[in-house]
Design a protein around this motif. Structure first.
Motif, PDB file in Angstrom:
ATOM      1  N   GLU A  35     -32.013 -56.363 -15.442  1.00 14.24           N
ATOM      2  CA  GLU A  35     -31.660 -57.658 -16.009  1.00 14.24           C
ATOM      3  C   GLU A  35     -30.214 -57.603 -16.459  1.00 14.24           C
ATOM      4  O   GLU A  35     -29.868 -56.869 -17.372  1.00 14.24           O
ATOM      5  N   ILE A  36     -29.382 -58.356 -15.795  1.00 10.79           N
ATOM      6  CA  ILE A  36     -27.973 -58.401 -16.168  1.00 10.79           C
ATOM      7  C   ILE A  36     -27.632 -59.837 -16.537  1.00 10.79           C
ATOM      8  O   ILE A  36     -27.994 -60.763 -15.827  1.00 10.79           O
ATOM      9  N   HIS A  37     -27.021 -59.996 -17.678  1.00 11.72           N
ATOM     10  CA  HIS A  37     -26.733 -61.330 -18.189  1.00 11.72           C
ATOM     11  C   HIS A  37     -25.233 -61.494 -18.387  1.00 11.72           C
ATOM     12  O   HIS A  37     -24.549 -60.568 -18.810  1.00 11.72           O
ATOM     13  N   ARG A  38     -24.746 -62.680 -18.134  1.00 12.74           N
ATOM     14  CA  ARG A  38     -23.320 -62.970 -18.317  1.00 12.74           C
ATOM     15  C   ARG A  38     -22.879 -62.722 -19.759  1.00 12.74           C
ATOM     16  O   ARG A  38     -21.789 -62.246 -19.996  1.00 12.74           O
ATOM     17  N   ASN A  39     -23.726 -63.022 -20.725  1.00 16.12           N
ATOM     18  CA  ASN A  39     -23.345 -62.886 -22.132  1.00 16.12           C
ATOM     19  C   ASN A  39     -23.434 -61.457 -22.637  1.00 16.12           C
ATOM     20  O   ASN A  39     -23.084 -61.174 -23.767  1.00 16.12           O
ATOM     21  N   ASN A  40     -23.932 -60.546 -21.814  1.00 18.14           N
ATOM     22  CA  ASN A  40     -24.122 -59.161 -22.228  1.00 18.14           C
ATOM     23  C   ASN A  40     -23.049 -58.253 -21.625  1.00 18.14           C
ATOM     24  O   ASN A  40     -23.204 -57.055 -21.603  1.00 18.14           O
ATOM     25  N   LEU A  41     -21.965 -58.838 -21.130  1.00 14.29           N
ATOM     26  CA  LEU A  41     -20.922 -58.048 -20.492  1.00 14.29           C
ATOM     27  C   LEU A  41     -19.700 -57.931 -21.394  1.00 14.29           C
ATOM     28  O   LEU A  41     -19.389 -58.829 -22.148  1.00 14.29           O
ATOM     29  N   ILE A  42     -19.033 -56.807 -21.295  1.00 10.62           N
ATOM     30  CA  ILE A  42     -17.804 -56.599 -22.055  1.00 10.62           C
ATOM     31  C   ILE A  42     -16.865 -55.782 -21.186  1.00 10.62           C
ATOM     32  O   ILE A  42     -17.300 -54.925 -20.425  1.00 10.62           O
ATOM     33  N   GLY A  43     -15.612 -56.078 -21.297  1.00  9.57           N
ATOM     34  CA  GLY A  43     -14.604 -55.306 -20.585  1.00  9.57           C
ATOM     35  C   GLY A  43     -13.824 -54.475 -21.586  1.00  9.57           C
ATOM     36  O   GLY A  43     -13.492 -54.927 -22.672  1.00  9.57           O
ATOM     37  N   LEU A  44     -13.551 -53.238 -21.233  1.00 10.73           N
ATOM     38  CA  LEU A  44     -12.854 -52.336 -22.130  1.00 10.73           C
ATOM     39  C   LEU A  44     -11.857 -51.534 -21.316  1.00 10.73           C
ATOM     40  O   LEU A  44     -12.215 -50.949 -20.292  1.00 10.73           O
ATOM     41  N   ALA A  45     -10.617 -51.517 -21.743  1.00 12.91           N
ATOM     42  CA  ALA A  45      -9.580 -50.768 -21.029  1.00 12.91           C
ATOM     43  C   ALA A  45      -8.840 -49.883 -22.016  1.00 12.91           C
ATOM     44  O   ALA A  45      -8.519 -50.304 -23.123  1.00 12.91           O
ATOM     45  N   PHE A  46      -8.610 -48.661 -21.610  1.00 10.23           N
ATOM     46  CA  PHE A  46      -7.853 -47.720 -22.420  1.00 10.23           C
ATOM     47  C   PHE A  46      -6.557 -47.389 -21.705  1.00 10.23           C
ATOM     48  O   PHE A  46      -6.508 -47.329 -20.483  1.00 10.23           O
ATOM     49  N   SER A  47      -5.528 -47.137 -22.483  1.00  7.56           N
ATOM     50  CA  SER A  47      -4.228 -46.817 -21.924  1.00  7.56           C
ATOM     51  C   SER A  47      -3.837 -45.409 -22.335  1.00  7.56           C
ATOM     52  O   SER A  47      -4.253 -44.912 -23.379  1.00  7.56           O
ATOM     53  N   GLY A  48      -3.031 -44.783 -21.523  1.00  2.82           N
ATOM     54  CA  GLY A  48      -2.527 -43.453 -21.848  1.00  2.82           C
ATOM     55  C   GLY A  48      -3.108 -42.408 -20.914  1.00  2.82           C
ATOM     56  O   GLY A  48      -4.188 -42.587 -20.367  1.00  2.82           O
ATOM     57  N   GLY A  49      -2.397 -41.345 -20.741  1.00  2.00           N
ATOM     58  CA  GLY A  49      -2.863 -40.310 -19.823  1.00  2.00           C
ATOM     59  C   GLY A  49      -2.777 -38.916 -20.394  1.00  2.00           C
ATOM     60  O   GLY A  49      -2.999 -37.939 -19.699  1.00  2.00           O
ATOM     61  N   GLY A  50      -2.461 -38.817 -21.668  1.00  2.00           N
ATOM     62  CA  GLY A  50      -2.328 -37.502 -22.292  1.00  2.00           C
ATOM     63  C   GLY A  50      -3.564 -37.108 -23.063  1.00  2.00           C
ATOM     64  O   GLY A  50      -4.533 -37.863 -23.190  1.00  2.00           O
ATOM     65  N   ILE A  51      -3.528 -35.909 -23.606  1.00  2.00           N
ATOM     66  CA  ILE A  51      -4.668 -35.375 -24.359  1.00  2.00           C
ATOM     67  C   ILE A  51      -4.899 -36.156 -25.650  1.00  2.00           C
ATOM     68  O   ILE A  51      -6.035 -36.384 -26.053  1.00  2.00           O
ATOM     69  N   ARG A  52      -3.823 -36.609 -26.300  1.00  2.00           N
ATOM     70  CA  ARG A  52      -4.001 -37.377 -27.544  1.00  2.00           C
ATOM     71  C   ARG A  52      -4.698 -38.702 -27.275  1.00  2.00           C
ATOM     72  O   ARG A  52      -5.623 -39.089 -28.004  1.00  2.00           O
ATOM     73  N   SER A  53      -4.263 -39.406 -26.242  1.00  2.00           N
ATOM     74  CA  SER A  53      -4.908 -40.692 -25.949  1.00  2.00           C
ATOM     75  C   SER A  53      -6.338 -40.474 -25.469  1.00  2.00           C
ATOM     76  O   SER A  53      -7.229 -41.258 -25.801  1.00  2.00           O
ATOM     77  N   ALA A  54      -6.569 -39.424 -24.707  1.00  2.00           N
ATOM     78  CA  ALA A  54      -7.935 -39.134 -24.245  1.00  2.00           C
ATOM     79  C   ALA A  54      -8.848 -38.836 -25.431  1.00  2.00           C
ATOM     80  O   ALA A  54     -10.000 -39.282 -25.473  1.00  2.00           O
ATOM     81  N   THR A  55      -8.341 -38.091 -26.407  1.00  2.00           N
ATOM     82  CA  THR A  55      -9.127 -37.766 -27.598  1.00  2.00           C
ATOM     83  C   THR A  55      -9.430 -39.019 -28.412  1.00  2.00           C
ATOM     84  O   THR A  55     -10.565 -39.226 -28.858  1.00  2.00           O
ATOM     85  N   LEU A  56      -8.414 -39.864 -28.577  1.00  2.28           N
ATOM     86  CA  LEU A  56      -8.616 -41.121 -29.293  1.00  2.28           C
ATOM     87  C   LEU A  56      -9.634 -41.990 -28.570  1.00  2.28           C
ATOM     88  O   LEU A  56     -10.570 -42.528 -29.183  1.00  2.28           O
ATOM     89  N   ASN A  57      -9.481 -42.120 -27.278  1.00  6.99           N
ATOM     90  CA  ASN A  57     -10.405 -42.956 -26.496  1.00  6.99           C
ATOM     91  C   ASN A  57     -11.827 -42.428 -26.557  1.00  6.99           C
ATOM     92  O   ASN A  57     -12.784 -43.206 -26.660  1.00  6.99           O
ATOM     93  N   LEU A  58     -11.986 -41.124 -26.484  1.00  9.77           N
ATOM     94  CA  LEU A  58     -13.321 -40.530 -26.602  1.00  9.77           C
ATOM     95  C   LEU A  58     -13.919 -40.846 -27.970  1.00  9.77           C
ATOM     96  O   LEU A  58     -15.093 -41.201 -28.069  1.00  9.77           O
ATOM     97  N   GLY A  59     -13.107 -40.731 -29.017  1.00 13.83           N
ATOM     98  CA  GLY A  59     -13.583 -41.052 -30.366  1.00 13.83           C
ATOM     99  C   GLY A  59     -14.032 -42.503 -30.493  1.00 13.83           C
ATOM    100  O   GLY A  59     -15.037 -42.811 -31.131  1.00 13.83           O
ATOM    101  N   ILE A  60     -13.277 -43.397 -29.881  1.00 16.77           N
ATOM    102  CA  ILE A  60     -13.650 -44.813 -29.900  1.00 16.77           C
ATOM    103  C   ILE A  60     -14.988 -45.019 -29.206  1.00 16.77           C
ATOM    104  O   ILE A  60     -15.883 -45.694 -29.730  1.00 16.77           O
ATOM    105  N   LEU A  61     -15.141 -44.435 -28.028  1.00 16.84           N
ATOM    106  CA  LEU A  61     -16.408 -44.572 -27.292  1.00 16.84           C
ATOM    107  C   LEU A  61     -17.570 -43.950 -28.044  1.00 16.84           C
ATOM    108  O   LEU A  61     -18.671 -44.509 -28.078  1.00 16.84           O
TER     109      LEU A  61
END
Length: 69
Positions: A35-61
């Motif tokens: 069951e996939i619903h239009r109202n249940n979708l979200i888009g998420l984009a992360f920026s950066g390619g280094g270890i600091r941004s990867a660590t931050l992004n992992l923490g957010i997720l």
């Protein structure tokens, strides 16, 4: 007509409305979720390619996962 002219439905320069693209994406993902619903979708984009941004992004997720997002 130029020999490399593509039909409109496959023309990479043709624009589509957001709703048209969203509907196509939902149809394309329907096999992934029962069951996939239009109202249940979200888009998420992360920026950066280094270890600091990867660590931050992992923490957010991980924080979102703990909240049930």
């Amino acid at each position: 007509m130029h020999a490399t002219h593509q039909p409109d439905e496959t023309d990479p320069h043709k624009t589509h409305s957001f709703d048209t693209v969203l509907d196509a994406e939902i149809r394309g993902m329907s096999h992934l979720r029962e069951e996939i619903h239009r109202n249940n979708l979200i888009g998420l984009a992360f920026s950066g390619g280094g270890i600091r941004s990867a660590t931050l992004n992992l923490g957010i997720l991980q924080g979102m996962a703990k909240k049930g997002c």
